[in-house]
Design an enzyme around this catalytic site. Structure first.
Site, PDB file in Angstrom:
ATOM      1  N   ASP A   1      21.291  29.100  22.920  1.00 50.27           N
ATOM      2  CA  ASP A   1      20.378  28.933  24.055  1.00 50.27           C
ATOM      3  C   ASP A   1      19.276  27.942  23.707  1.00 50.27           C
ATOM      4  O   ASP A   1      18.528  28.142  22.750  1.00 50.27           O
ATOM      5  CB  ASP A   1      19.760  30.286  24.428  1.00 50.27           C
ATOM      6  CG  ASP A   1      19.120  30.278  25.805  1.00 50.27           C
ATOM      7  OD1 ASP A   1      18.427  29.297  26.137  1.00 50.27           O
ATOM      8  OD2 ASP A   1      19.301  31.259  26.544  1.00 50.27           O
TER       9      ASP A   1
ATOM     10  N   SER B   1      15.881  34.675  31.929  1.00 50.17           N
ATOM     11  CA  SER B   1      14.868  33.727  31.474  1.00 50.17           C
ATOM     12  C   SER B   1      13.470  34.327  31.667  1.00 50.17           C
ATOM     13  O   SER B   1      13.206  35.416  31.169  1.00 50.17           O
ATOM     14  CB  SER B   1      15.054  32.401  32.215  1.00 50.17           C
ATOM     15  OG  SER B   1      14.407  31.346  31.576  1.00 50.17           O
TER      16      SER B   1
ATOM     17  N   HIS C   1      22.089  28.350  28.420  1.00 52.49           N
ATOM     18  CA  HIS C   1      20.946  29.205  28.722  1.00 52.49           C
ATOM     19  C   HIS C   1      21.445  30.495  29.354  1.00 52.49           C
ATOM     20  O   HIS C   1      21.909  30.511  30.482  1.00 52.49           O
ATOM     21  CB  HIS C   1      20.011  28.460  29.673  1.00 52.49           C
ATOM     22  CG  HIS C   1      18.719  29.156  29.940  1.00 52.49           C
ATOM     23  ND1 HIS C   1      17.977  29.783  28.958  1.00 52.49           N
ATOM     24  CD2 HIS C   1      18.015  29.318  31.090  1.00 52.49           C
ATOM     25  CE1 HIS C   1      16.874  30.284  29.488  1.00 52.49           C
ATOM     26  NE2 HIS C   1      16.876  30.024  30.781  1.00 52.49           N
TER      27      HIS C   1
END
Length: 541
Positions: free
Chosen positions: A480, A252, A510
């Site tokens: 995602d 991320s 994610h």
């Protein structure tokens, strides 16, 4: 009232942490004094420039820092800032790394960075070195998260010391403090998608109060929690760990941090993996709009699966427009009258949207989302959605918050130069509403969260071009919600020819590696353990 961030999720909310049993700190020698985070350091006008353009002229670090010896020892229980919980058992070890508060003055004040590691388990193959993790946010405590997820990386641990850290401003690394617990709870009553002039004014006042609290409680560190400084911390950590190259696994926001590191230190890049990739080419409006679309897509995928599995019992019916309208009706009702929840608390509209978004991070949470929606729509209670929101925001059962959201805001606002007015937000509202009837308005109003921040933002975009760096694996998951798939391709292009190597997972949630997909895990492990770079464009299903 949450800032829009690059790698955490829709509405600017911080990344959902997996509850874990860890945190740590211990001493290591250095000659400089520890920073007091409440001591004012600079104003917005005089904040140090830490762009990549100035990176080459940053003074060399003193030997007291590059030559420090880490005092690894047993880990204590997590602190309040990290999220509390039991202490991790051996063989986990913890230490503290001293880094310059201001890399433009490296012999000045220092900041203590909390570290955790588990040594390579061995098993016949030689040790490669350390593999450093960043789990995103910005704001996720690596000291807490790495042990919680360590089983996913057990194969990598055979040849790597796995190392986690709290980045500057996070957890026990001079963690940013803003509102106290009671005030944070009270902020849930402020409408994040205001419907009239009074609510717009209340939201603006809440944003201003939050910024003022951060300045009052952490003004001494706010100018220095930028991503460029965190990337410099990574290179200092590499040196102190004794590695010639940085082997790194970023998830991320951690992909942005990894990209900035590769730009600053292309010759020091070892084996690097980016998973759930932030698009470095987008401004905050584009990022927030993409996240609104991404979370709407994930919500629709959830509703389709729910209808297939539960039929008429699914709280969102057959999904699609019908399911979206059911959720929108629930949220309109919560705007007028929050639902009761356990512990005498209530589920507000804002917290319900947060709970829904939290559950969309992983397909494993879809059942909890179905239960929460059914409770709210048919049972008149908000307990499950509120629990999902609490986990997302770093709130424990006793009402104590980690510094997850505070760090998220601080890093985002010092990185991003853009500041948005009410008029600019209103101009964007139609596009955001079209992108998502559920998440759009919240994402749009979140754009104003850095307006009035006491420290000026640094750049329009992170610089991640890294000519000459070793190949970097860039993973994109087509489902995602928080970092849409297109970001992986954009990152690979920006890293440069021969550097960014794209790997696609056709899945949900994610990120990719932690989904358990065997193809993706084998591809990444083969690269990290054996140095075999997969063909660009490799796809796993």
């Amino acid at each position: 009232m949450h800032p829009v961030v690059r790698g955490a999720g829709a509405l600017g909310l911080a990344v959902a942490l997996v509850g874990g049993p860890t945190a740590c700190r211990s001493g290591s020698p250095a000659s400089s004094a520890k920073v007091d985070p409440t001591t004012p350091a600079t104003t917005a006008a005089s904040a140090p420039a830490t762009t990549a353009a100035s990176a080459a002229t940053t003074p060399a670090l003193p030997a007291a820092l590059t030559g420090q010896r880490l005092a690894w020892q047993a880990c204590p229980a997590p602190s309040a800032a990290q999220g509390r919980g039991p202490a991790p058992d051996a063989p986990w070890e913890c230490a503290t790394l001293k880094a310059p508060l201001d890399y433009a003055a490296p012999s000045g004040r220092t900041v203590d960075l909390a570290l955790i590691r588990i040594r390579a388990a061995g098993g016949g193959e030689p040790r490669i070195g350390s593999l450093v993790y960043n789990f995103g946010g910005p704001g996720a405590s690596g000291v807490v998260t790495l042990p919680a997820l360590a089983q996913d990386y057990a194969d990598l641990n055979t040849r790597y010391d796995l190392v986690g850290f709290d980045p500057r401003g996070v957890g026990d690394s001079a963690g940013v403090r803003c509102l106290d617990d009671a005030a944070t709870d009270a902020s849930a009553t402020v409408d994040g998608s205001p419907d009239d002039t009074a609510e717009v004014r209340a939201l603006g006042e809440a944003v201003a109060a939050y910024a003022a609290a951060c300045q009052a409680n952490s003004g001494g560190v706010l100018p220095y929690v930028d991503t460029v400084s965190a990337a410099r911390d990574l290179d200092l950590l590499r040196q102190v760990l004794g590695d010639d190259r940085l082997h790194y696994f970023g998830l991320s926001y951690g992909t942005e941090l990894g990209g900035v590191y590769a730009h600053l230190y292309p010759g020091n890049v070892g084996r690097m993996v980016m998973d759930a990739v932030v698009d470095p080419t987008q401004d905050p409006v584009q990022t927030a709009l993409g996240q609104a679309k991404g979370f709407q897509l994930a919500l629709e995928n959830f509703m389709t699966a729910c209808a297939e599995q539960a039929g008429a019992d699914c709280p969102t019916g057959s999904g699609g427009a019908q399911g979206t309208e059911r959720i929108a009706t629930l949220l309109r009702g919560l705007d007028a009258a929050p639902l009761p929840a356990d512990g005498g608390r209530t589920l507000t509209q804002d917290l319900a949207v947060t709970g829904i978004a939290a559950a969309l991070y992983s397909e494993a949470s879809w059942n909890a989302l179905a239960v929460g929606l059914q409770e709210a729509m048919q049972g008149g209670t908000g307990t499950t959605l509120l629990a999902l929101a609490d986990a997302y925001l770093g709130r424990d059962a006793q009402g104590r918050y980690s510094n997850l959201s505070a760090a998220n805001r601080a890093v985002t606002c010092v990185d991003d130069r853009q500041r948005y007015t009410e008029a600019e937000v209103r101009e964007q509202l139609p596009a955001f509403r079209q992108a998502s009837p559920v998440f759009g308005e919240f994402a749009a109003w979140g754009l104003a969260a850095c307006t009035g921040w006491p420290v000026a933002g640094r750049t329009d975009h992170p610089e991640v071009d890294a000519p000459g760096a070793a190949p970097i694996i860039v993973i994109g998951n087509t489902g995602d919600p928080a970092t849409p798939y297109e970001g992986a391709r954009a990152m690979a292009r920006q890293l440069g020819p021969g550097v960014g190597v794209t790997v696609t997972l056709r899945g949900q949630g994610h990120g990719g590696y932690d989904t358990g997909n065997a193809c993706l895990k084998q591809t990444v492990d083969h690269y990290l353990l054996d140095g075999v770079v997969p063909p660009d464009g490799t796809t796993c299903t």
